[in-house]
Design a protein around this motif. Structure first.
Motif, PDB file in Angstrom:
ATOM      1  N   ILE A 129       0.864  -1.178   0.000  1.00 27.27           N
ATOM      2  CA  ILE A 129       0.000   0.000   0.000  1.00 27.27           C
ATOM      3  C   ILE A 129       0.901   1.228   0.000  1.00 27.27           C
ATOM      4  N   ALA A 130       0.683   2.159  -0.913  1.00 25.37           N
ATOM      5  CA  ALA A 130       1.409   3.422  -0.951  1.00 25.37           C
ATOM      6  C   ALA A 130       0.439   4.533  -0.561  1.00 25.37           C
ATOM      7  N   THR A 131       0.743   5.218   0.522  1.00 23.05           N
ATOM      8  CA  THR A 131      -0.164   6.258   1.005  1.00 23.05           C
ATOM      9  C   THR A 131       0.603   7.299   1.814  1.00 23.05           C
ATOM     10  N   GLU A 132       0.074   8.491   1.860  1.00 22.05           N
ATOM     11  CA  GLU A 132       0.624   9.534   2.718  1.00 22.05           C
ATOM     12  C   GLU A 132      -0.252   9.733   3.961  1.00 22.05           C
ATOM     13  N   ALA A 133      -1.238   8.851   4.141  1.00 24.39           N
ATOM     14  CA  ALA A 133      -2.123   8.918   5.299  1.00 24.39           C
ATOM     15  C   ALA A 133      -1.413   8.379   6.536  1.00 24.39           C
ATOM     16  N   ALA A 134      -1.966   8.683   7.708  1.00 22.82           N
ATOM     17  CA  ALA A 134      -1.419   8.182   8.963  1.00 22.82           C
ATOM     18  C   ALA A 134      -1.430   6.660   8.961  1.00 22.82           C
ATOM     19  N   LYS A 135      -0.372   6.062   9.507  1.00 27.68           N
ATOM     20  CA  LYS A 135      -0.241   4.610   9.420  1.00 27.68           C
ATOM     21  C   LYS A 135      -1.065   3.872  10.473  1.00 27.68           C
ATOM     22  N   GLY A 136      -1.329   4.486  11.610  1.00 20.67           N
ATOM     23  CA  GLY A 136      -2.089   3.825  12.657  1.00 20.67           C
ATOM     24  C   GLY A 136      -3.448   3.323  12.191  1.00 20.67           C
ATOM     25  N   PHE A 152       4.662  -4.272  13.616  1.00 22.54           N
ATOM     26  CA  PHE A 152       4.836  -3.148  12.692  1.00 22.54           C
ATOM     27  C   PHE A 152       6.284  -2.690  12.758  1.00 22.54           C
ATOM     28  N   VAL A 153       6.920  -2.539  11.594  1.00 20.93           N
ATOM     29  CA  VAL A 153       8.334  -2.156  11.506  1.00 20.93           C
ATOM     30  C   VAL A 153       8.450  -0.841  10.742  1.00 20.93           C
ATOM     31  N   ASP A 154       9.153   0.131  11.338  1.00 23.62           N
ATOM     32  CA  ASP A 154       9.286   1.441  10.694  1.00 23.62           C
ATOM     33  C   ASP A 154      10.549   2.123  11.221  1.00 23.62           C
ATOM     34  N   ASP A 155      10.988   3.151  10.487  1.00 26.35           N
ATOM     35  CA  ASP A 155      12.150   3.927  10.938  1.00 26.35           C
ATOM     36  C   ASP A 155      11.749   5.306  11.431  1.00 26.35           C
ATOM     37  N   MET A 156      10.451   5.609  11.449  1.00 26.58           N
ATOM     38  CA  MET A 156       9.966   6.911  11.885  1.00 26.58           C
ATOM     39  C   MET A 156       9.150   6.762  13.169  1.00 26.58           C
ATOM     40  N   VAL A 157       9.577   7.471  14.197  1.00 26.35           N
ATOM     41  CA  VAL A 157       8.957   7.344  15.512  1.00 26.35           C
ATOM     42  C   VAL A 157       7.477   7.711  15.473  1.00 26.35           C
ATOM     43  N   HIS A 158       7.117   8.756  14.723  1.00 23.09           N
ATOM     44  CA  HIS A 158       5.714   9.178  14.725  1.00 23.09           C
ATOM     45  C   HIS A 158       4.809   8.113  14.108  1.00 23.09           C
ATOM     46  N   ASN A 159       5.334   7.338  13.145  1.00 19.29           N
ATOM     47  CA  ASN A 159       4.543   6.247  12.587  1.00 19.29           C
ATOM     48  C   ASN A 159       4.338   5.133  13.605  1.00 19.29           C
ATOM     49  N   LEU A 160       5.375   4.814  14.355  1.00 19.20           N
ATOM     50  CA  LEU A 160       5.281   3.788  15.383  1.00 19.20           C
ATOM     51  C   LEU A 160       4.293   4.196  16.469  1.00 19.20           C
ATOM     52  N   HIS A 161       4.343   5.461  16.867  1.00 17.92           N
ATOM     53  CA  HIS A 161       3.413   5.945  17.882  1.00 17.92           C
ATOM     54  C   HIS A 161       1.976   5.926  17.351  1.00 17.92           C
ATOM     55  N   VAL A 163       0.685   3.856  15.151  1.00 16.53           N
ATOM     56  CA  VAL A 163       0.203   2.474  15.168  1.00 16.53           C
ATOM     57  C   VAL A 163      -0.063   2.021  16.599  1.00 16.53           C
ATOM     58  N   GLY A 164       0.823   2.397  17.522  1.00 14.12           N
ATOM     59  CA  GLY A 164       0.613   2.034  18.914  1.00 14.12           C
ATOM     60  C   GLY A 164      -0.676   2.595  19.482  1.00 14.12           C
ATOM     61  N   ASP A 165      -1.047   3.797  19.043  1.00 12.92           N
ATOM     62  CA  ASP A 165      -2.283   4.428  19.513  1.00 12.92           C
ATOM     63  C   ASP A 165      -3.516   3.693  18.996  1.00 12.92           C
ATOM     64  N   HIS A 166      -3.437   3.153  17.789  1.00 14.72           N
ATOM     65  CA  HIS A 166      -4.603   2.547  17.152  1.00 14.72           C
ATOM     66  C   HIS A 166      -4.656   1.023  17.297  1.00 14.72           C
ATOM     67  N   VAL A 167      -3.498   0.409  17.515  1.00 12.52           N
ATOM     68  CA  VAL A 167      -3.446  -1.055  17.682  1.00 12.52           C
ATOM     69  C   VAL A 167      -2.582  -1.353  18.909  1.00 12.52           C
ATOM     70  N   PRO A 168      -3.130  -1.227  20.104  1.00 15.22           N
ATOM     71  CA  PRO A 168      -2.340  -1.359  21.334  1.00 15.22           C
ATOM     72  C   PRO A 168      -1.615  -2.700  21.479  1.00 15.22           C
ATOM     73  N   SER A 169      -2.143  -3.749  20.866  1.00 14.31           N
ATOM     74  CA  SER A 169      -1.521  -5.068  20.994  1.00 14.31           C
ATOM     75  C   SER A 169      -0.350  -5.275  20.036  1.00 14.31           C
ATOM     76  N   CYS A 170      -0.104  -4.308  19.172  1.00 15.41           N
ATOM     77  CA  CYS A 170       0.911  -4.459  18.125  1.00 15.41           C
ATOM     78  C   CYS A 170       2.328  -4.350  18.689  1.00 15.41           C
ATOM     79  N   LEU A 171       3.201  -5.243  18.239  1.00 17.77           N
ATOM     80  CA  LEU A 171       4.628  -5.099  18.522  1.00 17.77           C
ATOM     81  C   LEU A 171       5.167  -3.980  17.639  1.00 17.77           C
ATOM     82  N   THR A 191       7.196   1.848  24.841  1.00 17.13           N
ATOM     83  CA  THR A 191       6.506   0.695  24.253  1.00 17.13           C
ATOM     84  C   THR A 191       7.131   0.262  22.936  1.00 17.13           C
ATOM     85  N   VAL A 192       8.040   1.060  22.400  1.00 17.28           N
ATOM     86  CA  VAL A 192       8.682   0.779  21.113  1.00 17.28           C
ATOM     87  C   VAL A 192       9.993   0.037  21.359  1.00 17.28           C
TER      88      VAL A 192
END
Length: 218
Positions: A129-136, A152-161, A163-171, A191-192
Motif C-alpha cells: 500500500i502506498a499512502t501519505e495517510a497516517a499509518k495507525g 509493525f516495523v518502521d524507521d519513523m517514531v511518529h509512525n510507530l506511535h 500504530v501504537g495508539d490505534h493497535v495497542p496489541s501491536c509489537l 513501548t517501542v
C-alpha cells in the motif's frame, strides 16, 4: 489499487506490516548521491530534509517546494538508485513463510507503480500500500479484530506511535538506518522496541508471535 487495502486479503495467521524506505530499501544514502548529480548536498543538522539540503555552489538552503520536487524526481528514478539493506530480502522471505506480510510505504500514490515494480524486481512480491495517510488507522483496518499477533516495523517514531495508539496489541519495531541524520531523531515511547538490523528484528518478531501464541493457549 495500490493505494488502499481493498486488494489485500489477510489470512488466518500473524500479520507483519512493514515500511519500505530506509527499512527495506535504502533511501537517505542513495538520495544523497542523487542530490550530488543535481549539484546539491545534504547537511544533517536536524532530523528533516527541508532546511538541510543546500546548493553545492554556495551552501544556500533550498526552499521547501524545491526540496519536494527533488524528492519527487528521486521517486520517479528510484529503480536506478534504491537497493535493499543487508539481510532484508532473506529476512522478509523467512518471515513471510510464517506470517502475512504487507508493505505500507509512505510516498505519493502516483509513484506506487514504480515502487511496486522495484520491489517485484527484488522478489519482494508481498502486497503493498502506498499512502501519505497516517499509518495507525491503516494498520488497524488491516488487522481488524483478529485475535492474532501483529507487528509493525518502521524507521519513523511518529509512525510507530500512530500504530501504537490505534493497535495497542501491536509489537512496535523501530529499525532506524545507521545514518548520521538519525542522531537527531526523537526518542520513541518505551513501548517501542529498537533493533539495529533485520536479524534482530526477525528474532524479536518471532519471539512476540511465540509469546502471543502461548498466551492464547494458556
Amino acid at each position: 489499487m495500490l493505494t488502499d487495502i481493498d486488494h489485500i486479503t489477510v489470512k488466518d495467521r500473524p500479520l507483519i506490516v512493514c515500511d519500505v524506505d530506509d527499512v527495506v530499501l535504502q533511501f537517505a544514502t542513495p538520495f544523497e548521491a542523487f542530490l550530488a548529480t543535481r549539484g546539491h548536498r545534504l547537511l544533517p543538522r536536524s532530523f528533516k530534509l527541508t532546511g538541510n539540503i543546500v546548493s553545492g555552489t554556495d551552501d544556500r538552503v533550498l526552499e521547501a517546494p524545491f526540496v519536494k520536487a527533488l524528492i519527487d524526481d528521486f521517486f520517479v528514478e528510484q529503480e536506478r538508485w534504491q537497493t535493499p539493506f543487508a539481510d532484508a530480502v532473506d529476512s522478509l522471505h523467512a518471515l513471510g513463510a510464517e506470517a502475512d506480510l504487507v508493505f505500507l510505504t509512505a510516498m505519493p500514490p502516483r509513484h506506487a507503480e514504480i515502487r511496486r515494480r522495484l520491489l517485484d524486481q527484488m522478489a519482494l512480491t508481498f502486497p503493498m500500500i502506498a499512502t501519505e495517510a497516517a499509518k495507525g488507522p491503516m494498520v488497524a483496518k488491516l488487522h481488524g479484530e483478529r485475535p492474532l499477533p501483529v507487528a509493525f516495523v518502521d524507521d519513523m517514531v511518529h509512525n510507530l506511535h500512530s500504530v501504537g495508539d490505534h493497535v495497542p496489541s501491536c509489537l512496535l519495531v523501530y529499525l532506524p538506518p545507521p545514518l548520521e541524520i538519525f542522531q537527531f531523531a526523537p526518542d520513541p515511547h518505551e513501548t517501542v522496541r529498537r533493533v539495529e538490523n533485520w536479524p534482530q528484528a526477525s528474532k524479536l518478531i518471532r519471539s512476540h508471535f511465540t509469546a502471543q501464541d502461548v498466551a492464547s493457549h494458556g
